[in-house]
Design a protein around this motif. Structure first.
Motif, PDB file in Angstrom:
ATOM      1  N   ASN A  26       6.985   2.327   1.472  1.00 38.81           N
ATOM      2  CA  ASN A  26       6.084   2.040   2.842  1.00 38.81           C
ATOM      3  C   ASN A  26       5.264   0.723   2.772  1.00 38.81           C
ATOM      4  O   ASN A  26       4.215   0.844   3.581  1.00 38.81           O
ATOM      5  CB  ASN A  26       5.415   3.547   3.078  1.00 38.81           C
ATOM      6  CG  ASN A  26       4.587   3.791   1.805  1.00 38.81           C
ATOM      7  OD1 ASN A  26       4.340   2.932   0.979  1.00 38.81           O
ATOM      8  ND2 ASN A  26       4.322   5.156   1.617  1.00 38.81           N
ATOM      9  N   VAL A  27       5.561   0.024   1.910  1.00 36.81           N
ATOM     10  CA  VAL A  27       4.737  -1.393   1.864  1.00 36.81           C
ATOM     11  C   VAL A  27       5.719  -2.232   2.208  1.00 36.81           C
ATOM     12  O   VAL A  27       6.713  -2.751   1.719  1.00 36.81           O
ATOM     13  CB  VAL A  27       4.034  -1.318   0.462  1.00 36.81           C
ATOM     14  CG1 VAL A  27       3.302  -2.897   0.370  1.00 36.81           C
ATOM     15  CG2 VAL A  27       2.834  -0.339   0.097  1.00 36.81           C
ATOM     16  N   ILE A 174      -1.523  -0.077  -3.109  1.00 38.83           N
ATOM     17  CA  ILE A 174      -0.730  -1.208  -2.537  1.00 38.83           C
ATOM     18  C   ILE A 174       0.211  -1.619  -3.508  1.00 38.83           C
ATOM     19  O   ILE A 174       1.437  -1.642  -3.454  1.00 38.83           O
ATOM     20  CB  ILE A 174      -1.405  -2.217  -1.733  1.00 38.83           C
ATOM     21  CG1 ILE A 174      -2.256  -1.547  -0.402  1.00 38.83           C
ATOM     22  CG2 ILE A 174      -0.514  -3.183  -1.238  1.00 38.83           C
ATOM     23  CD1 ILE A 174      -3.103  -2.650   0.161  1.00 38.83           C
ATOM     24  N   ARG A 175      -0.237  -1.974  -4.659  1.00 35.36           N
ATOM     25  CA  ARG A 175       0.797  -2.483  -5.734  1.00 35.36           C
ATOM     26  C   ARG A 175       1.856  -1.430  -6.118  1.00 35.36           C
ATOM     27  O   ARG A 175       2.855  -2.002  -6.480  1.00 35.36           O
ATOM     28  CB  ARG A 175      -0.095  -3.229  -6.969  1.00 35.36           C
ATOM     29  CG  ARG A 175      -0.902  -4.246  -6.411  1.00 35.36           C
ATOM     30  CD  ARG A 175      -1.427  -5.211  -7.431  1.00 35.36           C
ATOM     31  NE  ARG A 175      -2.609  -6.251  -6.977  1.00 35.36           N
ATOM     32  CZ  ARG A 175      -2.815  -6.958  -7.920  1.00 35.36           C
ATOM     33  NH1 ARG A 175      -2.699  -6.833  -9.090  1.00 35.36           N
ATOM     34  NH2 ARG A 175      -3.593  -8.000  -7.537  1.00 35.36           N
ATOM     35  N   ILE A 176       1.277  -0.348  -6.174  1.00 34.22           N
ATOM     36  CA  ILE A 176       2.410   0.552  -6.557  1.00 34.22           C
ATOM     37  C   ILE A 176       3.429   0.691  -5.637  1.00 34.22           C
ATOM     38  O   ILE A 176       4.455   1.223  -6.086  1.00 34.22           O
ATOM     39  CB  ILE A 176       1.773   2.031  -7.124  1.00 34.22           C
ATOM     40  CG1 ILE A 176       0.735   1.660  -8.127  1.00 34.22           C
ATOM     41  CG2 ILE A 176       2.608   3.254  -7.139  1.00 34.22           C
ATOM     42  CD1 ILE A 176      -0.213   2.966  -8.327  1.00 34.22           C
ATOM     43  N   ALA A 177       3.113   0.597  -4.403  1.00 35.46           N
ATOM     44  CA  ALA A 177       3.918   0.867  -3.314  1.00 35.46           C
ATOM     45  C   ALA A 177       4.755   2.080  -3.071  1.00 35.46           C
ATOM     46  O   ALA A 177       5.744   2.153  -2.546  1.00 35.46           O
ATOM     47  CB  ALA A 177       5.157  -0.182  -3.234  1.00 35.46           C
ATOM     48  N   GLY A 178       4.236   3.164  -3.767  1.00 36.97           N
ATOM     49  CA  GLY A 178       4.746   4.553  -3.608  1.00 36.97           C
ATOM     50  C   GLY A 178       3.883   5.620  -3.327  1.00 36.97           C
ATOM     51  O   GLY A 178       4.401   6.634  -3.117  1.00 36.97           O
ATOM     52  N   PRO A 180       1.857   7.902  -0.319  1.00 31.73           N
ATOM     53  CA  PRO A 180       1.929   8.265   0.596  1.00 31.73           C
ATOM     54  C   PRO A 180       0.957   7.543   1.841  1.00 31.73           C
ATOM     55  O   PRO A 180       0.036   7.092   1.230  1.00 31.73           O
ATOM     56  CB  PRO A 180       1.852   9.770   0.913  1.00 31.73           C
ATOM     57  CG  PRO A 180       2.166  10.241  -0.636  1.00 31.73           C
ATOM     58  CD  PRO A 180       1.724   9.115  -1.414  1.00 31.73           C
ATOM     59  N   LEU A 181       1.451   7.173   2.800  1.00 30.28           N
ATOM     60  CA  LEU A 181       0.676   6.494   3.951  1.00 30.28           C
ATOM     61  C   LEU A 181      -0.707   7.049   4.220  1.00 30.28           C
ATOM     62  O   LEU A 181      -1.668   6.601   4.340  1.00 30.28           O
ATOM     63  CB  LEU A 181       1.271   6.445   5.344  1.00 30.28           C
ATOM     64  CG  LEU A 181       2.594   5.300   5.114  1.00 30.28           C
ATOM     65  CD1 LEU A 181       3.089   5.084   6.464  1.00 30.28           C
ATOM     66  CD2 LEU A 181       1.924   3.731   4.649  1.00 30.28           C
ATOM     67  N   MET A 182      -0.606   8.751   4.239  1.00 28.73           N
ATOM     68  CA  MET A 182      -1.897   9.482   4.400  1.00 28.73           C
ATOM     69  C   MET A 182      -2.905   9.071   3.428  1.00 28.73           C
ATOM     70  O   MET A 182      -4.150   9.378   3.638  1.00 28.73           O
ATOM     71  CB  MET A 182      -1.696  10.869   4.349  1.00 28.73           C
ATOM     72  CG  MET A 182      -1.114  11.515   3.331  1.00 28.73           C
ATOM     73  SD  MET A 182      -0.753  13.163   3.128  1.00 28.73           S
ATOM     74  CE  MET A 182      -2.359  13.840   3.475  1.00 28.73           C
ATOM     75  N   TYR A 183      -2.430   8.652   2.089  1.00 31.00           N
ATOM     76  CA  TYR A 183      -3.530   8.195   1.119  1.00 31.00           C
ATOM     77  C   TYR A 183      -4.548   7.099   1.804  1.00 31.00           C
ATOM     78  O   TYR A 183      -5.649   7.155   1.322  1.00 31.00           O
ATOM     79  CB  TYR A 183      -2.959   7.760  -0.052  1.00 31.00           C
ATOM     80  CG  TYR A 183      -3.877   7.127  -1.173  1.00 31.00           C
ATOM     81  CD1 TYR A 183      -4.499   7.946  -2.049  1.00 31.00           C
ATOM     82  CD2 TYR A 183      -4.181   5.734  -1.244  1.00 31.00           C
ATOM     83  CE1 TYR A 183      -5.298   7.383  -2.999  1.00 31.00           C
ATOM     84  CE2 TYR A 183      -5.027   5.227  -1.961  1.00 31.00           C
ATOM     85  CZ  TYR A 183      -5.524   6.049  -3.129  1.00 31.00           C
ATOM     86  OH  TYR A 183      -6.389   5.543  -3.878  1.00 31.00           O
ATOM     87  N   TYR A 184      -3.815   6.160   2.349  1.00 27.61           N
ATOM     88  CA  TYR A 184      -4.757   5.176   3.110  1.00 27.61           C
ATOM     89  C   TYR A 184      -5.705   5.616   4.015  1.00 27.61           C
ATOM     90  O   TYR A 184      -6.889   4.967   4.186  1.00 27.61           O
ATOM     91  CB  TYR A 184      -3.736   4.005   3.687  1.00 27.61           C
ATOM     92  CG  TYR A 184      -2.836   3.380   2.677  1.00 27.61           C
ATOM     93  CD1 TYR A 184      -3.342   2.436   1.522  1.00 27.61           C
ATOM     94  CD2 TYR A 184      -1.313   3.868   2.375  1.00 27.61           C
ATOM     95  CE1 TYR A 184      -2.589   1.795   0.677  1.00 27.61           C
ATOM     96  CE2 TYR A 184      -0.818   3.023   1.374  1.00 27.61           C
ATOM     97  CZ  TYR A 184      -1.273   2.393   0.789  1.00 27.61           C
ATOM     98  OH  TYR A 184      -0.342   1.762  -0.505  1.00 27.61           O
TER      99      TYR A 184
END
Length: 327
Positions: A26-27, A174-178, A180-184
């Motif tokens: 999702n990144v 972001i660097r992990i790129a895994g 979930p979007l709700m984290y942000y």
């Protein structure tokens, strides 16, 4: 026509840099051409009006990016290194120092100059009013606070260690790129909540200053204090002497220390400690450096001084910080 950061985040900047786009979970990763070495931007787009970006870029020549964003919002950036200069109409050019910075959008065009003299590293947030309205519409917020009044935000309200920690957490996510979007979205909610807290306390502090007329700081004093802070920020790890700072401020040592605390809410020594510990936090993300090396880099004679001051500022030890991110 304007530029399209509201809908596409850093995509237009990436295109200007000649990047290749790669989707990772999702990144989105934008890779610069090979001649720039290991250079990239990674960006998450959790919701309309919200983008979170991490950049690690070396440029062969300066790049000027012109922004003409029609939507109201702000760009919040935690700069870790490199040269970024902001040019806004009617204002002096602002070369960003390491730390957290704010630029308003939707009012007038502005430019960013990305320098070529050093690696540019930053984590940034494109945060638009639309997202805030949607995000908070069903949540109770203090009635005296208006999030869209970000033009009145002071650096002390978004440049605190706990907010810096949020930017560091976003960088790793972001660097992990895994993640979930709700984290942000949750992290942005946390950031906004901390700013509410900081605005609330600043309001109380300003009112107290008004009541203490005998010790009230004048507008001229404030101007000189920002000059003093600017001198400190130029080289936070090797700051000017107090004698040099009194010359900048045009006042004695006692008054300088009193005015600095009234304007910025902390003593000059505490400010220096906080800024050094922000730098220490950034250095800790490099697992090639041990605690002793980092202590020396931020000006301490031994590791125990770093550990004591780091815990005093951040609430946990350097090793606990590293364990948090699996370093």
């Amino acid at each position: 026509m304007g530029t399209n950061e509201y809908l596409t985040g850093s995509a237009e900047l990436a295109a200007q840099l000649g990047c290749t786009q790669i989707d990772q979970n999702n990144v989105v990763e934008y890779q610069l051409p090979p001649e720039h070495g290991d250079s990239w931007l990674m960006e998450a787009h959790p919701a309309a009006g919200l983008f979170v970006t991490n950049a690690y870029v070396t440029l062969l020549k300066p790049v000027v990016r012109e922004y003409d964003i029609r939507q109201n919002g702000r760009w919040l950036c935690s700069l870790t290194g490199g040269a970024i200069t902001i040019l806004e109409p009617g204002k002096k050019a602002r070369r960003l120092q390491p730390g957290i910075h704010l630029v308003q959008t939707g009012r007038q065009p502005f430019k960013m100059i990305f320098g070529a003299d050093a690696l540019i590293g930053f984590t940034s947030i494109w945060l638009f009013d639309h997202y805030i309205h949607i995000h908070l519409q069903d949540k109770p917020v203090e009635p005296s606070y208006n999030f869209t009044d970000y033009g009145a935000w002071q650096f002390a309200q978004y440049n605190t260690p706990d907010i810096l920690l949020i930017f560091e957490q976003l960088r790793y996510a972001i660097r992990i790129a895994g993640v979930p979007l709700m984290y942000y979205e949750n992290k942005i909610g946390e950031l906004l909540a901390l700013i509410i807290r900081n605005v609330r306390y600043e309001w109380f502090w300003k009112r107290q200053l008004q009541e203490e007329r005998r010790r009230y700081v004048t507008y001229q004093n404030k101007k000189y204090m920002f000059l003093v802070k600017e001198e400190l920020d130029k080289n936070i790890l090797n700051p000017p002497s107090i004698k040099q700072l009194t010359a900048v401020a045009g006042m004695g040592t006692t008054k300088l220390r009193q005015c600095f605390k009234k304007i910025f809410g902390v003593t000059m020594d505490e400010y220096l400690r906080q800024e050094k510990m922000k730098e220490a936090m950034r250095l800790l993300s490099n697992d090639d450096l041990n605690i002793k090396n980092i202590a020396a880099a931020v000006g301490y004679k031994n590791s125990s001084q770093l550990i004591t001051n780091f815990k005093k500022v951040h609430g946990f030890t350097p090793n606990e910080f590293r364990k948090l991110f699996g370093l």
